[in-house]
Design a protein around this motif. Structure first.
Motif, short mmCIF file in Angstrom:
data_model
loop_
_atom_site.label_atom_id
_atom_site.label_comp_id
_atom_site.label_asym_id
_atom_site.label_seq_id
_atom_site.Cartn_x
_atom_site.Cartn_y
_atom_site.Cartn_z
N CYS A 304 0.86 -1.19 0.00
CA CYS A 304 0.00 0.00 0.00
C CYS A 304 0.90 1.23 0.00
O CYS A 304 1.65 1.45 0.95
N ASP A 306 0.33 4.28 0.60
CA ASP A 306 0.15 5.17 1.76
C ASP A 306 0.81 4.60 3.01
O ASP A 306 1.29 5.35 3.86
N ARG A 307 0.79 3.31 3.11
CA ARG A 307 1.42 2.67 4.27
C ARG A 307 2.91 3.04 4.31
O ARG A 307 3.46 3.35 5.35
N PHE A 310 3.17 6.84 5.22
CA PHE A 310 2.97 7.15 6.64
C PHE A 310 4.21 6.79 7.46
O PHE A 310 4.53 7.46 8.44
N PRO A 517 -3.93 5.33 -1.01
CA PRO A 517 -4.23 4.14 -0.21
C PRO A 517 -4.59 2.93 -1.07
O PRO A 517 -5.04 3.09 -2.20
N ASN A 518 -4.37 1.77 -0.54
CA ASN A 518 -4.76 0.54 -1.21
C ASN A 518 -5.54 -0.31 -0.22
O ASN A 518 -5.09 -1.35 0.24
N PRO A 519 -6.72 0.18 0.18
CA PRO A 519 -7.45 -0.50 1.24
C PRO A 519 -7.89 -1.89 0.82
O PRO A 519 -8.17 -2.14 -0.35
N ALA A 522 -4.31 -5.43 2.43
CA ALA A 522 -3.13 -4.84 3.08
C ALA A 522 -3.46 -4.27 4.46
O ALA A 522 -2.58 -4.15 5.32
N CYS A 523 -4.71 -3.92 4.70
CA CYS A 523 -5.06 -3.31 5.99
C CYS A 523 -4.98 -4.33 7.13
O CYS A 523 -4.85 -3.94 8.29
N CYS A 526 -1.71 -3.90 8.84
CA CYS A 526 -1.15 -2.55 8.75
C CYS A 526 -1.16 -1.89 10.12
O CYS A 526 -2.17 -1.92 10.83
N VAL A 529 -3.75 1.44 10.77
CA VAL A 529 -5.21 1.34 10.63
C VAL A 529 -5.92 2.39 11.48
O VAL A 529 -6.91 3.00 11.07
N CYS A 532 -5.71 5.79 9.59
CA CYS A 532 -5.95 5.90 8.15
C CYS A 532 -7.44 5.96 7.82
O CYS A 532 -8.17 5.00 8.07
N ALA A 534 -8.92 5.75 4.99
CA ALA A 534 -9.28 4.77 3.96
C ALA A 534 -9.58 3.43 4.61
O ALA A 534 -10.51 2.73 4.21
N ALA A 535 -8.83 3.06 5.63
CA ALA A 535 -9.04 1.78 6.30
C ALA A 535 -10.39 1.78 6.99
O ALA A 535 -11.11 0.79 6.98
#
Ligand code: SF4
Ligand code: SF4
Length: 540
Positions: A304, A306-307, A310, A517-519, A522-523, A526, A529, A532, A534-535
């Motif tokens: 992800c 965004d992960r 962050f 984000p790639n919810p 992957a969440c 993560c 969470v 985020c 998106a999560a």
């Protein structure tokens, strides 16, 4: 004297040595050559000017300081400060969510801090930084403290913010030498006048008011925890500085060696550093912006984007959420073996070099059923069958060593954390030690990109000795026993496969084909969470 005085102005000084408290963190691991540049603002400024492609990302703590400034100096409430800061800087929603929680935690910490000095419950925030200065014929030597400053009734209190907790076993702790530096400088500090610190002008300092008591308090933004790290007289503070900080700092300043490691990531010298090999095309990508790349960051971005982002912002992450049982077991096995490999004189591991009690060894990371702990002990025992250290002596073994390279085409600093480097009669060998329930049957270079990177570093001549290239080995410790494989680094097929594996992992971060984000899957593991947005949408 290397400086001059401009009419109506402050003395200019190209020879300023300016040390800020965060720069003395982990002094013994710092690279002396980089430190020498970092603490000379004029040199760093000139280098940074030439280095136009450097990335600059907002960090969690710098955002939080901006909000706290609004609370302390504009007298806004916590909520109003967050609103004002959000309107003004349009921060990432994840950062804003974290900052709001951190402000609440800091406000909860306030009465706890006051309770540790009941004689003086209220201190006033101080807007001007604190610093001190020594002038001599050759140079200007300046020291400044970074932290939130408070003062009243002869007390000077510094608060150091941590994104995590500062209490309990998992607490984050500022190192002792940094605390010693902070208290010593605070004891002799004056207010630093003026706004931005100029790289050519020495500090303009205000009047000295002798403090009577110096305090340093760590504050955990995760939970409002506090830890009073120093509370004493100026004389005690100055003595601590002399005992704990002055020596290592003088050694670091006098040293001019290159020590490649994590410092290389943001180093202004990396393009021309004699300690870091230049390997054009190592990642098989092009890049304008300076980045740091490792297999870990590549994997993070792949899961992800965004992960990864962050993490770069130093937002606090929940490590426990990121670890599977296998990850925890693997880390414990690695750590145990690495400690044995660090023994001096060097000794090969023996079958008896296993934890005396699997329960004690695994307390804190393994489940109650003990399955992972027993498997881990078996893996450690199995390692003795293939441990390569027998007969090695002297400076021939390095555990968890960082190998750093610079790829000018990708404009990237590549950091490879190796499990084991050892040198036998034929040269250096890089061994990756992996743990898995069963041996890997697929493409090893895709499964373990660290191996692919090692193959490419070998091809580039990194750690080659007298014409002998670096050799690359994989030791897999599995439920059915150890498996040792040596990769043929001279094979075109192996090289091509290694290039594909590294390029596949590095490509998306550099081409920015994917971002944001790639919810979804992957969440699940993560650590962000909680922050985020998106999560949260996914979970709803
Ligand atoms: S690139 Fe690395 S080794 Fe070279 S000066 Fe910078 S930190 Fe030191
Ligand atoms: S919670 Fe999900 S979407 Fe958000 S950063 Fe983590 S993996 Fe990405």
């Amino acid at each position: 004297m290397t400086g001059s005085t401009e009419p109506g102005g402050q003395a200019t000084h190209a020879g300023i040595v300016r040390i800020q408290s965060w720069q003395v963190r982990g002094m013994r691991q710092r690279c002396p050559a980089r430190f020498a540049v970092d603490v000379r603002p004029a040199v760093a400024h000139a280098k940074a000017g030439a280095d136009v492609g450097r990335t600059r990302s907002a960090s969690a703590l710098s955002a939080l300081h901006a909000v706290l400034d609004l609370i302390e100096f504009d007298q806004l409430s916590g909520d109003a400060a967050i609103r004002r800061w959000t309107e003004k800087s349009d921060p990432d929603p994840t950062l804003a969510r974290w900052a709001a929680q951190a402000v609440r935690a800091i406000q909860e910490a306030e009465p706890k801090i006051a309770a540790t000095r009941p004689d003086t419950p209220v201190l006033e925030p101080v807007s001007r930084s604190w610093g001190r200065q020594r002038l001599n014929a050759e140079d200007v030597y300046e020291e400044a403290v970074v932290g939130r400053r408070y003062e009243a009734d002869g007390i000077r209190e510094l608060r150091l913010l941590s994104t995590n907790s500062v209490a309990g076993a998992a607490r984050e702790r500022t190192d002792d030498a940094e605390i010693a530096f902070l208290v010593g400088v605070t004891a002799g500090a004056r207010p630093i006048l003026g706004g931005r610190w100029d790289h050519q002008r020495r500090f303009s300092l205000g009047r000295f008011t002798a403090p009577e008591r110096i305090r340093v308090v760590e504050v955990g933004c995760a939970d409002g925890s506090i830890d009073v790290r120093f509370d004493g007289s100026p004389a005690e503070a100055l003595r601590l500085y002399e005992d704990e900080a002055a020596g290592p700092l003088a050694e670091l300043l006098a040293d001019d060696s290159y020590r490649p490691g994590y410092d290389c990531a943001k180093c202004l010298l990396v393009e021309s550093c004699p300690g870091v090999p230049s390997v054009p095309g190592l990642l098989g990508v092009t890049g304008d912006t300076r980045r740091t790349w490792s297999v870990t960051s590549g994997r993070e971005h792949q899961k992800c984007p965004d992960r990864y982002r962050f993490g770069e912002m130093f937002l606090p992450r929940e490590r426990a959420a990121e670890d599977s049982d296998g990850t925890r077991r693997g880390r414990a096995v690695h750590s145990w073996i690495a400690q044995r490999h660090d023994r001096r004189p060097i000794q090969a591991c023996r079958a008896s070099d296993v934890p005396a009690s699997s329960e004690t060894w695994s307390a804190g990371w393994a489940g109650r059923d003990g399955i992972e702990a027993r498997l881990g002990v078996q893996m450690i025992g199995d390692h003795a069958l293939v441990c390569p250290l027998a007969g090695l002596a002297g400076d021939t073994v390095r555990t968890e060593h960082l190998v750093v390279a610079f790829d000018p085409v990708a404009n990237a600093v590549i950091v490879a954390k190796t499990d084991l480097l050892y040198r036998d009669d034929h040269g250096w060998v890089l061994r990756e030690i992996k743990t898995a329930r069963s041996p890997e049957t697929g493409d090893l270079l895709t499964k373990y990109p660290q191996l692919a990177l090692a193959v490419l570093l070998s091809e580039a001549g990194v750690l080659a000795e007298e014409g002998a290239p670096l050799r690359v080995e994989l030791e897999e410790l599995t439920g059915s026993g150890p498996v040792l494989a040596t990769l043929d680094v001279s094979s075109d097929a192996v090289l091509a496969a290694a290039r594909r594996a590294v390029n596949r992992l590095a490509g998306p971060m550099f081409t920015m084909e994917t971002s944001g984000p790639n919810p979804g899957k992957a969440c699940a593991d993560c650590g962000f969470v909680r922050w985020c947005p998106a999560a949260r949408k996914t979970a709803a």
